[in-house]
Structure formats: C-alpha cells, structure tokens
Design a protein around this motif. Structure first.
Motif, PDB file in Angstrom:
ATOM      1  N   THR A 167      44.795  28.648 -15.223  1.00 36.82           N
ATOM      2  CA  THR A 167      45.190  27.231 -15.259  1.00 36.82           C
ATOM      3  C   THR A 167      43.967  26.336 -15.108  1.00 36.82           C
ATOM      4  O   THR A 167      42.895  26.802 -14.734  1.00 36.82           O
ATOM      5  N   GLY A 168      44.155  25.055 -15.354  1.00 35.76           N
ATOM      6  CA  GLY A 168      43.112  24.069 -15.138  1.00 35.76           C
ATOM      7  C   GLY A 168      43.396  23.193 -13.930  1.00 35.76           C
ATOM      8  O   GLY A 168      42.778  22.146 -13.758  1.00 35.76           O
ATOM      9  N   PRO A 170      43.170  21.933 -10.103  1.00 41.58           N
ATOM     10  CA  PRO A 170      42.161  22.063  -9.045  1.00 41.58           C
ATOM     11  C   PRO A 170      42.565  23.147  -8.053  1.00 41.58           C
ATOM     12  O   PRO A 170      43.728  23.187  -7.628  1.00 41.58           O
ATOM     13  N   GLY A 200      35.309  25.708 -11.410  1.00 37.85           N
ATOM     14  CA  GLY A 200      36.115  24.730 -10.700  1.00 37.85           C
ATOM     15  C   GLY A 200      36.839  25.273  -9.497  1.00 37.85           C
ATOM     16  O   GLY A 200      37.802  24.677  -9.021  1.00 37.85           O
ATOM     17  N   THR A 202      36.708  25.776  -5.566  1.00 36.43           N
ATOM     18  CA  THR A 202      35.969  25.399  -4.360  1.00 36.43           C
ATOM     19  C   THR A 202      36.490  26.224  -3.195  1.00 36.43           C
ATOM     20  O   THR A 202      37.576  26.790  -3.257  1.00 36.43           O
TER      21      THR A 202
ATOM     22  N   THR B 102      28.023  38.873 -20.828  1.00 40.05           N
ATOM     23  CA  THR B 102      26.900  39.286 -21.677  1.00 40.05           C
ATOM     24  C   THR B 102      25.675  39.655 -20.839  1.00 40.05           C
ATOM     25  O   THR B 102      24.895  40.516 -21.234  1.00 40.05           O
ATOM     26  N   ASP B 127      32.349  42.228 -22.326  1.00 41.55           N
ATOM     27  CA  ASP B 127      32.643  40.802 -22.229  1.00 41.55           C
ATOM     28  C   ASP B 127      34.121  40.518 -21.979  1.00 41.55           C
ATOM     29  O   ASP B 127      34.717  39.636 -22.594  1.00 41.55           O
ATOM     30  N   HIS B 134      43.504  37.895 -20.498  1.00 36.25           N
ATOM     31  CA  HIS B 134      44.139  38.432 -21.702  1.00 36.25           C
ATOM     32  C   HIS B 134      43.237  39.439 -22.403  1.00 36.25           C
ATOM     33  O   HIS B 134      43.701  40.365 -23.028  1.00 36.25           O
ATOM     34  N   ARG B 135      41.924  39.255 -22.293  1.00 37.52           N
ATOM     35  CA  ARG B 135      41.032  40.219 -22.939  1.00 37.52           C
ATOM     36  C   ARG B 135      41.146  41.599 -22.315  1.00 37.52           C
ATOM     37  O   ARG B 135      41.097  42.621 -23.000  1.00 37.52           O
TER      38      ARG B 135
ATOM     39  N   MET F   1      49.870  37.016 -26.342  1.00 37.76           N
ATOM     40  CA  MET F   1      48.514  37.095 -25.791  1.00 37.76           C
ATOM     41  C   MET F   1      47.579  37.875 -26.712  1.00 37.76           C
ATOM     42  O   MET F   1      46.428  38.104 -26.394  1.00 37.76           O
ATOM     43  N   GLN F   4      44.250  35.701 -29.772  1.00 39.80           N
ATOM     44  CA  GLN F   4      43.309  34.651 -29.393  1.00 39.80           C
ATOM     45  C   GLN F   4      42.287  34.440 -30.503  1.00 39.80           C
ATOM     46  O   GLN F   4      41.720  35.377 -31.021  1.00 39.80           O
ATOM     47  N   VAL F   6      39.141  34.305 -31.215  1.00 44.98           N
ATOM     48  CA  VAL F   6      37.884  34.619 -30.535  1.00 44.98           C
ATOM     49  C   VAL F   6      36.805  34.896 -31.577  1.00 44.98           C
ATOM     50  O   VAL F   6      37.024  35.642 -32.524  1.00 44.98           O
ATOM     51  N   TYR F  11      26.692  39.581 -29.107  1.00 46.59           N
ATOM     52  CA  TYR F  11      26.328  39.625 -27.690  1.00 46.59           C
ATOM     53  C   TYR F  11      27.305  38.826 -26.834  1.00 46.59           C
ATOM     54  O   TYR F  11      27.147  38.739 -25.633  1.00 46.59           O
ATOM     55  N   ALA F  12      28.297  38.161 -27.458  1.00 48.30           N
ATOM     56  CA  ALA F  12      29.217  37.359 -26.660  1.00 48.30           C
ATOM     57  C   ALA F  12      30.495  37.106 -27.438  1.00 48.30           C
ATOM     58  O   ALA F  12      30.441  36.778 -28.620  1.00 48.30           O
ATOM     59  N   LEU F  13      31.606  37.302 -26.758  1.00 49.86           N
ATOM     60  CA  LEU F  13      32.883  36.891 -27.331  1.00 49.86           C
ATOM     61  C   LEU F  13      33.098  35.434 -26.972  1.00 49.86           C
ATOM     62  O   LEU F  13      33.077  35.073 -25.801  1.00 49.86           O
ATOM     63  N   LEU F  14      33.275  34.574 -27.956  1.00 48.60           N
ATOM     64  CA  LEU F  14      33.531  33.170 -27.645  1.00 48.60           C
ATOM     65  C   LEU F  14      35.028  32.912 -27.744  1.00 48.60           C
ATOM     66  O   LEU F  14      35.643  33.151 -28.774  1.00 48.60           O
ATOM     67  N   ASP F  15      35.589  32.413 -26.681  1.00 50.07           N
ATOM     68  CA  ASP F  15      37.026  32.175 -26.609  1.00 50.07           C
ATOM     69  C   ASP F  15      37.261  30.699 -26.935  1.00 50.07           C
ATOM     70  O   ASP F  15      37.293  29.850 -26.058  1.00 50.07           O
ATOM     71  N   ARG F  18      39.995  28.241 -25.189  1.00 50.39           N
ATOM     72  CA  ARG F  18      40.096  27.988 -23.754  1.00 50.39           C
ATOM     73  C   ARG F  18      40.452  26.520 -23.483  1.00 50.39           C
ATOM     74  O   ARG F  18      41.236  26.205 -22.583  1.00 50.39           O
ATOM     75  N   ARG F  21      43.967  25.844 -23.456  1.00 49.16           N
ATOM     76  CA  ARG F  21      44.692  26.362 -22.293  1.00 49.16           C
ATOM     77  C   ARG F  21      44.507  25.498 -21.060  1.00 49.16           C
ATOM     78  O   ARG F  21      45.414  25.324 -20.264  1.00 49.16           O
ATOM     79  N   THR F  22      43.337  24.979 -20.809  1.00 50.09           N
ATOM     80  CA  THR F  22      43.056  24.311 -19.532  1.00 50.09           C
ATOM     81  C   THR F  22      42.733  22.827 -19.656  1.00 50.09           C
ATOM     82  O   THR F  22      42.555  22.160 -18.649  1.00 50.09           O
ATOM     83  N   ASP F  24      40.017  21.683 -20.685  1.00 50.08           N
ATOM     84  CA  ASP F  24      38.598  21.540 -20.387  1.00 50.08           C
ATOM     85  C   ASP F  24      37.751  21.788 -21.641  1.00 50.08           C
ATOM     86  O   ASP F  24      38.211  22.428 -22.588  1.00 50.08           O
ATOM     87  N   VAL F 214      33.202  20.275 -12.451  1.00 52.36           N
ATOM     88  CA  VAL F 214      34.469  20.675 -13.063  1.00 52.36           C
ATOM     89  C   VAL F 214      35.629  20.320 -12.137  1.00 52.36           C
ATOM     90  O   VAL F 214      36.610  19.687 -12.538  1.00 52.36           O
ATOM     91  N   PHE F 215      35.493  20.750 -10.890  1.00 46.09           N
ATOM     92  CA  PHE F 215      36.568  20.543  -9.938  1.00 46.09           C
ATOM     93  C   PHE F 215      36.853  19.047  -9.747  1.00 46.09           C
ATOM     94  O   PHE F 215      38.002  18.601  -9.810  1.00 46.09           O
ATOM     95  N   ARG F 218      38.605  17.358 -12.633  1.00 49.36           N
ATOM     96  CA  ARG F 218      40.032  17.669 -12.696  1.00 49.36           C
ATOM     97  C   ARG F 218      40.827  16.824 -11.700  1.00 49.36           C
ATOM     98  O   ARG F 218      41.929  16.369 -11.994  1.00 49.36           O
TER      99      ARG F 218
END
Lengths: 224, 224, 224, 224, 224, 224, 224, 224
Positions: A167-168, A170, A200, A202, B102, B127, B134-135, F1, F4, F6, F11-15, F18, F21-22, F24, F214-215, F218
């Motif tokens: 979730t997003g 806090p 996020g 804390t 990574t 990763d 979910h991954r 699920m 996604q 992705v 070298y990296a799975l980019l989601d 995201r 979902r949040t 953000d 981030v926190f 939110r």
C-alpha cells in the motif's frame, strides 16, 4: 511563556496546559512510578481536564490494582497494561494496527489504546506474520483503506517491508523485544525496520506502542 | 595422517588431496593474494586435478586480467569476480538462488558459480524483493521444486522469511553488505536472517556466496 | 489463498494446513505462553492432525506439568524442555548431533527431538569439545556417514570448524549461550561459526536447536 | 626518579634507560611517524645502545625505503614490515609461532622478529589451519617442546583452542584482522580466543604480533 | 588415540588422563552444574588422582555446602567460591597476584588458588588501585621478583599498564566485571587491557581468574 | 497478480506499474549503479510515465554529468545529489523540513526534493541548531502550520525533541552521519531520536532523506 | 529574542552575537567546509569582531593554504590544524594540557590553542605516558598548580586515572583515536576515561580537543 | 611516599590522608559492600576526620538501615541513597543541578549531596525536560549565575545541549539509565551528550552523579 498553569506535586511538575498547545491529551508514563503516584497524577490531571480522557501506560499490576480501587471510573486495558480516566474523544480517521505474533499483542494494544485516546478510530489486525503471507494478503484492501498503519513485529521485523510494499498508506513500524539470542532485545527488529526496502516506513523505539499511537493518531485526525 | 601430498609454494601449503577427502573441488580464496600468486596456485592445483575445475573467488580486476593472460583456458565470471580452470562436473540436483536486488547480484553469482563447480545444477531468480511480493509469489512453484534454496538479500534481509514461509525446501540465507547507515555493512540483514520467523532458515557470513554455494551443492548432490 | 482452515483461539490464529503445504509437523513455541495456552494449542493441533506428532518447545516447568496432567499421552523430553503429542513419523535419513560440552545438552536435545519429529533419524555425539581433539577424531567415520550434521557449541564455538574440516557432510552450527564475560550470551560462538574457515558451514540463531533440527531433517529426509 | 637520561627530539621524549629497567630492547612504533622521524629515532636509540638491536615496527613502504637508504646497517624484514639496527642478542629458550593461514603471515613474522630481538630463539609453523587438522597434529611434538607458544589466527580464531588442548605449554593467542563481514576486523577471532575452552590461553590485541613477541620472549628467556 | 581412560557419568565424559598429557590437575567448572553433580565429579576425579588436588570453581553456595557435607576432606576457599580435594603439589616458582579494589577480591582469589593447585607458589597484593599510585610504587621490588604477574582490575582496567611499566616480568591482566554504566560488565576494563601501552601485557576473559592462574602457574613452574 | 508490466533491463526488473498501485512516482536509487545504468533506467521509466517526474537519488558526480549530457530535460539538484525527469506533480499540503547545521543540507535537500516529487509542497528551515534555541523559537508558528515536519540533525540529534515539544504536527526525524568520534557515523543521532522524550516522533535510517520525504508527502497529501 | 544580528551566507547563518551572550569567541568548525567557505566565514566573523581572535579548527591542508593566501594576518597552528584571525585575549588562569604519546599531539595542540583563544593561559606537558610513570610523577607540582587540567590519551586511556589520583584539580579527559584493533577508533580510551577510578574526571568526545579547551578555559578564567 | 597513614581493615586499605592531598573528603562507595562493612568503614573514616563529613553512596536499603541504627549521628538522603557522617563544610561557590525528569531525581540528588560534601553550595532545578522548553527558558538567569552546572538526563540526553546553548557556565552532563529499548541502559543519553553541539560540555559515566558532584564542587570552590 511565563505563566504556564503548572501543578507542582513535589516529585513532578504537571504541565496541565500541554493539551491546549498540541491538541493532545494528558498522559502518565507509569514506569518507575509508585502506585500511589500514578493514582495521584491521574486524579490531578483528570481534575484539570474532566472533559477528556487521561491515559496512563506501562503500569505494574500493583498500579493497575491501585487505580481500580482508588479511581473506579477508570477503564483498564489488561493487554496494554494501561488505563484511561475520562471520556474518550470522538474518533476521526482510522489507524489500523497490524501485529505479527501473539507475543506482540501488548505493544499493539498500547498503540491502539493510545491512538484512540489521541482521537483516532482504530482497527486491529493480529497475528499475520511474514511466514504466513496469505494472511497478510487476505487483508490487503483493509490495510489500504486506513489513514495510517502501525505495524508491530519482533524477531526479524520483516512485516513492515511486506505491508509497505502492498500500500501507499503512511506506515509506522514498531519493533518489539520479542525474540531471543541474536534478537538482542528487539535490536534485530529495529535494524530491520530502519533498513526496510519499502519506501516511506518510519520507526519508533523498541516496544514503543505509545509513540506510534500518538504519531498515527495525529496523521489520521488530520486526514481528509 | 602423516603422508599428505602437500605442495609447498613458500607462502602457502597446498593440500592437493582435500578433494579426495570431501568430494569437493580445490578453491583459491583470492582476497589478499597478488595476481601472480593467484595464477601460480591455480596452475598448481589444476595440474594436480586436471580432470576437475578449480575455482578462484574474490579476485581483483588485476588478478582477473593476470588469469586471462596467463591461463587462457580459464573461464571468467565477471559478475561473481571469480574464475574456473578445468572442466565442470556433471550437475546433480538443483540449487535455486534467489536475490532481492540488483546490488546483490555479485554475491548471488558467486553462490551460483560455486554450487555449479561443487557439482550441483543451478537456477537464478533475480530481483524479487520483499516490497514487490507478487514477483516472489509468481515463482512459487519454481522455488518449491529445488533441492536447496539460497536466498541473497541486503538491507533488512526479509526475503528469506518470505520465501521460507512458502516452501519446505532447505534454505540457506546470505546477508549482503548492500545498504547504508544502520545496515552496518550487512549486520542488519544478518540479524534479520538469524531471527527469521520461518523455521529452518540457516545463515552464512555477510557476502559469503561461496559458503552458501558449497553447502547447497552438498545438499542438492545428495538429494533423491 | 482465501479458504485456509484456520482455527481462531482468540490469542492465536492456528494455521492447521501448514503441514500440507510444507510436509512439516505443527509446532508450539512455548516461550511467553501460559501453561493453559500451551495445553489448549497442543490439544487443538493434535485434534486436527491426530496421525502425526505435534511438538511443543521452550516449555517452563509449569507448562510441562500442565501438559503431563492434562494430556497424559504426551511424551516429555526433560533435557530439551519439550513435549510431543501423537505418533512420531517413520525416520528417513540420519541427522547426527554433535555437542561440545555438558552445558550444551539442552540445545542438542531440542535439535534432536525436532529432527525426529520432522521425520529424520537422529544420533547424538555428546561432550566432544575442541580441547580434547581425540574424542572428535575417534568418531570421524560416524560423522561422515550422516546425511546432515548439527554441531552445537558455546564459548568460542570452534567445534564446527574442526568437524567441518573432517567431512564433506552438510553441517549446521548452533551457537549456545554457554559461557561468561566476553562470550556475550553466545555472540562469541555465533561470530566464530559465521567466520568458520571450514567451507560449507551454515549457522542458526543462538540456542536455536529447533531451527537446526528443522533444517537438518529436511536435508536428511530428501537424501538418497 | 628525577634524573632519567631522556633525549628530547621535540616530537618525542626518548627514554634511553628503559632497557636497563626491564632488560628489554628499545623499540620504535612506526605507525603515524614520518620516514624521517623513524630514521632519526632509530639512529638516536642505536647511538645510545650500540651493543643491542633496536627494533622498528609497523613501517610504511616509504619508511622502510628511508631506513634502507639512511641506515644501511639496518636489517629489513619485509613480511613483518619491520627493521632492526644493531646486533641481535643471543637466543635463550624457544618461542614457537604457529599461524593459521597465509594472510596471517605478517603478524606471525612481527611476533617472531620481536621475540628474537627480545632475546628468545624462534621457530615458525605456518599455515596449519583448523580445517586441516592433520597438519596441526603432525607437529604436536614440536609444539610441546617450546617454552612458549604464540598462535596467530584470523576468521573464527579457533586454532589456539586446538593447540591449547594438545599441550601444557604457555600459549599466547594473537587474533588477526583477516576475514570479512561478521569478522568485524578481527573481533570474531578476538572473542573466540578470549572464550577458548582450552585452559591457560591468554590473548593480545588484534594484529599485535609485537606484544605477543615481547611476552613470549620474557617467558622463554626465563625458562629452565 | 583410541583408548583414553574416559569415565562416562551420563551427563559428562571425564577425561581422567588429561593430567598425564599436560602436567596439569583435574578441574571441575561448577557453573551450571547441580550440587550433586559437582560432588560426584569431584569424587570420581579424586578417586582417579588421589595423589593430587582436584579443583572445583564457580560454585554456588549450595554446591559449597554439598561439598562440605559430602566430602569433608575438601578445602573451601570462600572468597574464591572454589574448593580443592586432595593434597596440593609442592610450589615451584612464584606467581604474584595484584588486585585494584576490594570488589576484585573474588577473581584474585580464584587466580591465586588456581595457580597454587597448578603447582606455583603465590603471593597476593590487594587493593593497590591506580588512583593511589604510591601503593603500587611501594611494592615495586616485590612485583619485580615474581616469575609471573597477574593483575586484576575492573572499571577502566588501568592497573596492568602501570604495573607493566614498572617491571619486565610476564604479566597476565584479568579484567573484572566490577563497575557500572559504561563499564558494560567488564568490557571497558577488557578493552583497556588489550590496548595497554605497556608492552607484553596479555589478557584473559572477564572475571577469568582461573585461566590466568593456569597460565601463570605454567610460566612460573618452568622459570629458572 | 500474473501480468505485471515489468521491463527487464538484464540487471534490473523495472516494475512500471508501481505508481498505479501506490500513487507514488518511480524512483531510481543511484548508489552502486553505473552512470550508464542510471541514464538507461531513467529513460525507460520516463518513457513509461511521461506525465510524471521520475526521481533519481544518491548520484555520483559522474552519474549527474551523464544525466546532464544524455537527458538534457532532467533537472539537477546539486545539494541533494539527485535529478528529476518529467513534470513535477501539483503540490498538495505542506511538508516543512528543518535542519540543524550546514552539513545536514544534502540530506535535507534530498528530503525536500523527494517530498515535492511525491506530490507535497515543501518549505525549508535551515541551520536552526539546538545550541541556538532562539532560531527555532522564532520559527514556531511556521512549524506549527505544516502538515508534516521533517527534522534533520546529526551529532546528538536533539533537534526533533525540541521541535516536537513545540507543536503537535506529525514529525519524522532524520539522523545524519554528521559528526565524529562517538557519533559512530550517525548512530548517536539515531539513538537520540529513537529515545526522544517528545511524544510522536518517528525515525528513519541514517541519512535517509528519501524515506522521510516519501512518508511526509503521503501524510501531507492526505491532510485536510 | 527576535532581532539577533545574524549574517546569512546562504549556506550558513552566522550568529555574530553569540560572543556577547556567552563571553566566548566565534569559531569555525572546518570539517566538511570548502577552503573558500572557511575563508569567507573567517572574514565575516572577523569583520564583526575585529577586537578578538576568531578560531577555525579541523582544517584540511587545502583550507590552511587558502587561509594563508587570502588572510595573511591569520596565525596558523600546523600541529593543531587550526588558525586564528585577530588578537588573542589576555590570559586569565592556567590550563595545563598533558598528553600521553607523540601521536596525541594534534589533539593536545587543538585543546591548547582553543583554551588560549577562549581566554586562558596554557601550559603543555607532552609525552608522559602511563608506562613511564616517573615522567608523570616528576611533573606533579606543576600539575597541581593549574586551574584546570586537560589530559589527552589514546589506546587504553589510563593517564587521566593516574593524573587524577595525584591532584584535586578539575580534570577533563580527552580520548584520542590513536591505537588499532580493539581500540575501535578511540572507544577503548573513551570507556576507560568514563570508568576512571579517580573521582572527578569528566570526558569529552574522541579527539575533541576543542571541547575540552572551551570547558577548561571557562573554568580557568573564573578561578581565583 | 613511604609512610602513608593507611588503615588496614582486612578487606580494604583505607587511605586516611587522601583529604590532605586533594582537599576532598573521604568517601565510601557502597555498591558491593555489606551493611556491616559500610558501617565499619564510615566509623573508621569518621574517627580519622571528625571535623569533616564523610560520604557514603550507592547504599542498599539494608545498608541505610544499618547506618541509621549503628551511627545515629549520620544524615540520610533517601532520594540519593546516600548518607553523611560529620559536619558539612562551609559552602563556597554555587553548583546548580538541572534534571530532566522525575526518574532522574536519584542521580541529581547524589550529585547535589556530593557537591555539598565537597564544599560547594548547591541549587536544584528539577523536571525541566527538553519537550517543555519554556521551563528551561524560565530559569535562564538562574542557570547563568552558577559557577558550574550539572545537567542530568536520560532517554535522548538532549538537555545539556539546550542548557549549554543558553549560558557560558562550565557544564558537566550526567547521562542516566532512565529509558527503555534503544536507550540501552543510558548509552543513548551518553552518546548524545558526548556529541553535544553546544561547546564546552563534558560528560561522566552513566548514573555517575557522584563524579559530576566532585568535579563541579572543585570548579565552584575555586571560582571567584
């Protein structure tokens, strides 16, 4: 700044106007205080703020008994080892408290009662540890609908990372002293939460359900 | 116990019969060794065991270059900072290596190459961090079909708890030094893994992909 | 994932299908639970799985007495401070548990009982500390014939390095809190084991005989 | 106590009568000193004690070069990163220095040179790690014939426990900073040695070959 | 190595030939053993070695009482919380034990009794803390005449540095857990001793008077 | 699920879902990534989310230069060592960032930029350390009007306690690694903040301006 | 409290009235500041307080060079890595700074210069380590005549205990990061000083010569 | 140095001339001493110094009772758990003791009584924690008029930084063990105080009110 209405009980200055400054209730931190002191401070603070609940936390069994006897109007929360005296405020917003194991219940209960006394509505989601992921996933919608989450866990303290990835909302993480050996009285959980890969998150002190409850209530009360 | 075939290179006694004793290959731990020393030890061990790959780990860039120049038959794994010299054994059983981010790739690669050199088949699942649950869940069947799992993670080190709750496969957790601040160079991940609420998780030293690979290969080779 | 047969006892959600998911038995972690709670959870889990032993560990003297009185069919292991209720599974493979000193016996016993309940055969080799090397060396063949070794030691925790140098069997090291002063409640042994110069040693939390037993049983059960 | 023959070099008071008080040679601790300072102090101390070797330890490459150029009579020990200036004393008794791995060689060499400069005879037994027990056992008689043992090891630091169980010779353990991750720069080895189950093991600071050498030489010189 | 005369008491293998191997007496480490176990092991070891004192250390009050009752020939050292059974060996050489404060007395007494049982003569110099330097200085000649010194101190553990600067006698430092706050149960003293600026100081575990006594006796017995 | 969106860069799975979902934005954690990798991930994420700024933090000087050259539309924040690519969202609510000293500025800037990218308005109050209390007191009204406070401090980390006593606004404390000696790289500040006597202070990892941002965003976005 | 004469340099608020409040000079803490920043702040503070020396500490070589070039009136103290700009105040009272070894000189020099700039007279007593007690004892009268003592030592940090036992003068101990291995960058010395058995020893942070100088000058200035 | 008038009580050498050397009174550190020992030492020291109060600190309830019974002239301070025997000296100068919370009172009381016995006048300012800044600010003039300040605080230990920013009076900070979880028995407060951003703060051991009192009295007595 010169005329604070402060009551002097000899062993403690009571700042009975703090509520006015911060919108928060009065609180008695019971650790290290005698049962008689707890009763006397509760009574004094309640007399100054009869319209709003005063909270006392970290009470010994003896202090709970003294409060029950001396202040029959007090409400006792046995799991949280805490009492309230005076009417609870109306609830604004929702704080959802998630705990990992049955041993984390006292800290979760302290957080819940504190958030309630500080003016937020509370929901409890108990016993949803990381090793049984389906339990967390089954509550996903409920978690996402809160205004602030409190996640309580001992041992490796992984639950906030899992919940924080779902979730997003806090999220305040509370490490508990549940564990043994290399848990070092909650340090492993504390470090795990400080290093959470979920953005996020804390953190508060080990077993500090009270602090998490104060913070989350402030967030939830102010949320749209 | 008196007549071990030991080669003395001046700075190191090489115990060229260890393989016979334990069924394992010869290994050169490259940290703190000069490129010339790495080359010389690799060459000596390979001459004693031409039928089976010798492994060198923790190589500096200079050592990798020296090996490439001096021992053209060596195979270099750039991610793992490791090389092998000689034919790999046939693969028995399966070790699946799961890594969280990574930055954990070098340790995961060292674990994978080690397990392969020690005689196991290997699969890599990269990763799949805890914050994107979910991954992990999408790979659940694959994880459950391995003979031994190696789970590599830094920061809070929560991934072994999550994976360990999904399967009953023996699981070796490898904390990495990935992180900053209160990760204390991998200590937070190490403590998290030692305190995992998932039963049956064992742990190796921080960044010790090699040790995890040795252990997991021994388990996988012996599995039905 | 929505219809887990979970029993709700108020203070604990019991996930009575875990066994089906991982092939492992049900377990009650007794620390922090009242004698009545231990009895009730044991009874509930046994009713759900009458065909297979349920294990309860870390029991207080009071909890052991309550179990003895209330559940006369339970088997008590006084050294391990643990009980089982229900028939033990047939033994597959062999886990050999090696312990360094007499004070390590409770942890070794917990590991042994756990491995047995999880379906492996067990052998115990007690009191073979590093300072009396001949004792270890005399048991070398026996150690090499196990499917998985558990080595239990406190103080400097050197025994896994010695045993790990003698065989190529997968080896799980268990540090114990035996010691004083700079042993820091088992930290010295834990660090010693994490830094073992013998390749392929994995480690569990201090005094965590249970975790070692789970892991080793899984390895032994699956071994050829 | 008022008239110590002390030379004042501005940045250091040289107490050129210490030897008379304790029977020990003069020593220059090179860490943090410039090459010029090392040369000047060596020269001053040698002038005051031409009949007996002065020792300088922990020298940088630059300091070694400066000594070689400025003080051609000095003897350089490249492995120990140390030099001596002046004739070595005759050797009384025997200090045997045992080291676990090739990376421990500099510390073992510092211990050996120090013991020699302090007046003891020295023998070196290199590369006899715990994971290859037969190497230690093969040298058992040799170890038992020394007047004092110095055992140098990094990682888990288990070698002193093994050696200490084989003989009744006074044994000084030197932890080294060899290792990574949870070795914490030698702390794991230090704790392992402090908690050794072999009675009569004493310990010096991490990498302190010098201190061990001083102590062992004093013991060996005085032995029958 | 196969036919050690080992007695098996069920909970402990007694290696009754250790004395022959190392020239040292038999010892019972009383911590964690019941009074009955202490008595039984003492009796068994004494029967195997009637000609030489057996030592038992770290005894509880209950264990001391049981020994007094069951083994009337045992000699009790109340300060050291230790007993001996059987004739003490003749004394060779001198171990002088210096302690800083009255609270360090139990550790100093354990060191003294141990050194005596291991065959050395002992002298005690109590209560000569660093803050009253004149007391140490007044005993300087006495200190310099010992074959080995044991210096016992808690708090900042500075006494070994002071004593070590006064003589060239081999010096074993024993940190004690005396102190509070940032002494961390003896860690401050331990670190102070490991970092002593006086060359040739070696250190044992916190409160380990026994280990210091063993080591010092071995040095003193062998001294000219 | 299972489906996604992705992107796999090797070298990296980019989601890239995201954000959905949040709520953000996407973020690139630059530590340990090569300049080319940072550029490529930024470009990929920006292509997937052209309507909203992507954030990259913890960039090396080389990475900042590569971004400047390769992605001329990127905005660079030199103090925060971070860049954004794409339009910033409209600002909802206010996050006020308070920092104690000039050395804390990079962490405060990272927090500020993060909060802005995550959708909150930001205000900065710099250089108001505890030793100059009048500076904090002079900004009291401003602090009380924020929806969430971020307080950044190194050394003893006392500023959150002071600020937290002045208002009832939710407060996230960020310890920084500013300091030396017994600050232990920010540990002193971290512990100070975890133990704050002001109720309702939560804490993030050392130097983790990103997590605090981030926190706080939110919280501020959701505030009335 | 509203009208502090504060200069805003963009990266730092300069509180140019602090001197008036506390009677102390202005100081620039150079760590983490660029040479240009150091010069600019020094110049600004000097312009505000031309009648009294401004102090800059912890300067890099580059900062010292920039100051020398840009502010030719500045006085450079090479050992202390510090500069002053403006006339020193007249000296009131005496602060005597005692240091244990040559490596402690920079910290001792910083303490001395600071005390002087803060208005006290200073005396230096260098290189009087604990292992050479006669050097300390020879200066006893001198030590007793100071108004405040600063004792600087690394390694085991025993010197304050020795000096504190000799006089009743207020004594501030400064641990230094001089040492290796288990000195942990000055922690051993810090703990030693905090646990000093000499009453009335106070301690500052590791290497904090500045703080000790400020404190001691305040004591000395006010002394009769 | 040879003829100190030292009384030997068997378990403690009493140095009854220390007062003459340092101008300080005699003190009995009661921790670890039996009630009878406390009484006997107090009586002996009082007999040697009838003209000046002897102080005994860290007394158990039993020791206080024994003193009350056996030495009716003794004055008991229940909060400080300390007693004095003999007339207090006249007061020179003023030590003001500031404490943060009611739980810090015993340490503040020990500091106050100690300073008084050591010859200074004392003032107490209790319960002025950082979270209620107005209380500290209201006492600003009073703080500035002291000759030395002692500031006592647990938890995050921020109070010395706040007070130190308000005045230029020498300030000794005393961390207390008040707190829980990550306060680590006072370590958080200790580190906070050692890293105080207020210049000129010195620190004593956790809960060491005695040491702070000694130091502050020496400063205050000597002040103009």
């Amino acid at each position: 700044m010169n005329h604070q209405p402060v009551s002097d009980l000899g062993y403690a200055l009571l700042d009975t106007d703090r509520a006015a400054r911060t919108g928060d209730p009065e609180v008695v931190y019971g650790a290290g205080k005698s049962p008689a002191q707890v009763v006397e401070i509760l009574r004094t603070l309640h007399a100054a703020h009869p319209e709003r609940a005063v909270l006392a936390t970290r009470l010994t069994t003896e202090a709970v008994e003294a409060v029950t006897t001396e202040l029959p109007d007090a409400e006792v929360d046995d799991v949280a080892r805490a009492v309230t005296l005076g009417p609870l405020p109306s609830a604004q917003g929702t704080v959802t408290i998630v705990s990992a194991g049955t041993s984390d219940a006292p800290v979760a209960a302290e957080a819940a009662l504190t958030a309630r006394v500080y003016g937020a509505g509370v929901r409890l989601v108990n016993d949803v540890g990381v090793a049984g992921l389906h339990r967390v996933l089954a509550r996903r919608e409920e978690l996402a609908s809160a205004n602030c989450l409190i996640v309580v866990a001992g041992m490796e303290g992984a639950l906030p990372s899992v919940v924080g990835g779902l979730t997003g909302v806090p999220l305040v993480a509370v490490p508990t002293s549940v564990g043994y050996g290399a848990s070092f009285g909650g340090v492993a959980a504390l470090l795990g939460m400080l290093n959470s890969c979920a953005p996020g998150v804390t953190v508060v002190n080990i077993d500090n359900g009270f602090g998490a409850g104060v913070f989350a209530a402030r967030v939830a009360r102010a949320a749209r």
